[in-house]
Design an enzyme around this catalytic site. Structure first.
Site, short mmCIF file in Angstrom:
data_model
loop_
_atom_site.label_atom_id
_atom_site.label_comp_id
_atom_site.label_asym_id
_atom_site.label_seq_id
_atom_site.Cartn_x
_atom_site.Cartn_y
_atom_site.Cartn_z
N LYS A 99 -3.60 0.48 8.50
CA LYS A 99 -2.73 -0.49 7.89
C LYS A 99 -1.71 -0.32 8.61
O LYS A 99 -1.52 0.24 8.88
CB LYS A 99 -2.10 0.22 6.32
CG LYS A 99 -1.41 -0.71 5.52
CD LYS A 99 -0.59 0.05 4.57
CE LYS A 99 0.20 -0.82 4.07
NZ LYS A 99 0.48 -0.53 2.49
N LYS A 146 -4.90 -4.24 7.37
CA LYS A 146 -4.34 -5.68 7.36
C LYS A 146 -2.70 -4.76 8.51
O LYS A 146 -2.63 -3.55 8.93
CB LYS A 146 -3.60 -4.35 6.24
CG LYS A 146 -2.26 -5.31 5.23
CD LYS A 146 -1.59 -4.39 4.26
CE LYS A 146 -0.74 -4.80 3.83
NZ LYS A 146 -0.12 -4.26 2.73
C1 PBG Z 1 2.62 -0.96 0.08
C2 PBG Z 1 2.14 -2.37 0.44
C3 PBG Z 1 2.40 -2.99 1.30
C4 PBG Z 1 1.79 -4.54 1.06
C5 PBG Z 1 1.32 -3.92 0.17
N1 PBG Z 1 0.93 -3.00 0.02
C6 PBG Z 1 4.10 -3.08 2.07
C7 PBG Z 1 4.44 -2.40 2.59
O1 PBG Z 1 3.39 -1.10 3.10
O2 PBG Z 1 5.20 -2.34 3.02
C8 PBG Z 1 2.18 -5.47 2.21
C9 PBG Z 1 1.73 -6.87 1.47
C10 PBG Z 1 2.32 -7.87 2.54
O3 PBG Z 1 3.02 -8.03 2.76
O4 PBG Z 1 1.63 -9.49 1.55
N2 PBG Z 1 2.13 0.02 -1.49
#
Ligand code: PBG
Length: 344
Positions: free
Chosen positions: A212, A264
């Site tokens: 991520k 992601k």
């Molecule tokens: C954190 C989380 C995020 C997203 C999913 N889980 C945001 C981040 O890391 O700031 C982003 C999902 C998206 O942008 O669609 N719990």
């Protein structure tokens, strides 16, 4: 040697790739990749402090839901052939604290939402829970913020792990079939696996957000969950410049017991997805994030692209790159379109 002159009369070429592109039937017969509603996971938001569903302004077509409107949405999803939802909780600001303790309170918004879905759908719908604290902390970070001995503000990895274990347990108790740790703390999968197993939840699966990235494509999501974050997550999410690191993250998560690994965002990281797919012995998911969705919607609204067709192209690209599951805010509409078109 003289210059080669192309003569269409005498040119003989047995390889004509266009031959197989002549009709929709030929193209369908030779398609290497197909999208299937069963591939999709729909991210959904359940919120406190609202009495009816509320559209997220930066994500047209996506809503914060009450428990009731969430149930209705999940019925729509199932009817369209989408069998898995990923549930995020949006608490009221007053319920946030430094640790995000509402995250493991059975009466917290997310756990109530999970319980309501499990009661409504049993095993017919796969209920996945986002296992991360950022929606629940008053500072918006994904873990415990501490001051180190040099006076630097840091997100404390190991102090956060205990909280993730408590959160995952509460989610399993509420009825989640899958928990999905998305906070990028080192060791999070192992700690959660152990906590679940000790409590007898050996069948609750873990979808590990392994790779991520600290991405600006999450922008609209922060609106969606009313994030309190100022600053960024670069000390725990990955640097967009790196790919080797993702393979290490995946290996560690596999060692710790991940049942799925996830990459992601999706579209700017298809190379990562492809390399992870090549080495992973477990299913590989990709998350088409909020910014990817909203950019396509916005361009469509401007008449610059055809939103639906471009979205379907993005989704097939993600699948072709190696995704077994795709998290997408467009899951229901994409599934309906696939069914209407008989699978393509
Ligand atoms: C954190 C989380 C995020 C997203 C999913 N889980 C945001 C981040 O890391 O700031 C982003 C999902 C998206 O942008 O669609 N719990």
């Amino acid at each position: 040697m003289g210059r080669m002159v192309f003569d269409p009369q005498t040119y003989f070429n047995p390889r004509r790739p266009r031959r197989l592109r002549q009709t929709p039937q030929l193209r369908a017969l030779t398609a290497e990749t197909r999208l299937d509603p069963a591939d999709f996971i729909l991210p959904v938001f359940v919120a406190d402090g609202i009495t009816e569903k509320r559209e997220i302004s930066s994500m047209p077509g996506v809503f914060q839901h009450t428990t009731d409107s969430l149930k209705a949405l999940c019925h729509e999803a199932l009817e369209a052939g989408v069998t898995c939802v990923d549930v995020f909780g949006v608490p009221e600001d007053a319920a946030k604290d430094a640790e995000g303790s509402i995250a493991w309170d059975p009466d917290g918004v997310l756990n109530r939402g999970l319980a309501a879905l499990r009661e409504e759908f049993g095993d017919d719908l796969l209920i996945m829970a986002d296992t991360c604290l950022d929606e629940f902390t008053d500072h918006g970070h994904c873990g415990v913020v501490a001051t180190d001995r040099f006076g630097r503000q840091v997100v404390d990895n190991d102090a956060t792990l205990e909280l993730y274990a408590k959160m995952a347990l509460a989610q399993a108790e509420a009825g989640a079939h899958i928990v999905s740790p998305s906070g990028m703390m080192d060791g999070q999968i192992g700690v959660i696996r152990e906590a679940l197993d000790e409590a007898g939840f050996t069948d609750v699966a873990i979808m590990a957000y392994s790779a991520k990235y600290a991405s600006k494509f999450f922008g609209p999501f922060r609106d969606a969950v009313g994030s309190s974050l100022t600053g960024d997550r670069r000390t725990y999410q990955q640097d967009p410049a790196n790919i080797r690191e993702s393979l290490l993250e995946v290996e560690l998560d596999l060692d710790e017991g991940a049942d799925f690994v996830l990459v992601k965002p999706a579209m700017p990281y298809l190379d990562v997805l492809s390399q992870v797919a090549a080495m992973s012995p477990v299913p590989v998911a990709a998350y088409q994030v909020s910014g990817e969705y909203s950019m396509l919607v916005a361009a469509g609204q401007n008449g610059w692209i055809d939103f639906h067709d471009t979205m379907m192209e993005a989704l097939i690209g993600i699948k072709r790159a190696g995704a077994d599951q795709i998290l997408t805010y467009y899951a229901i509409e994409a599934s309906r379109a696939l069914r209407a078109a008989g699978g393509r």
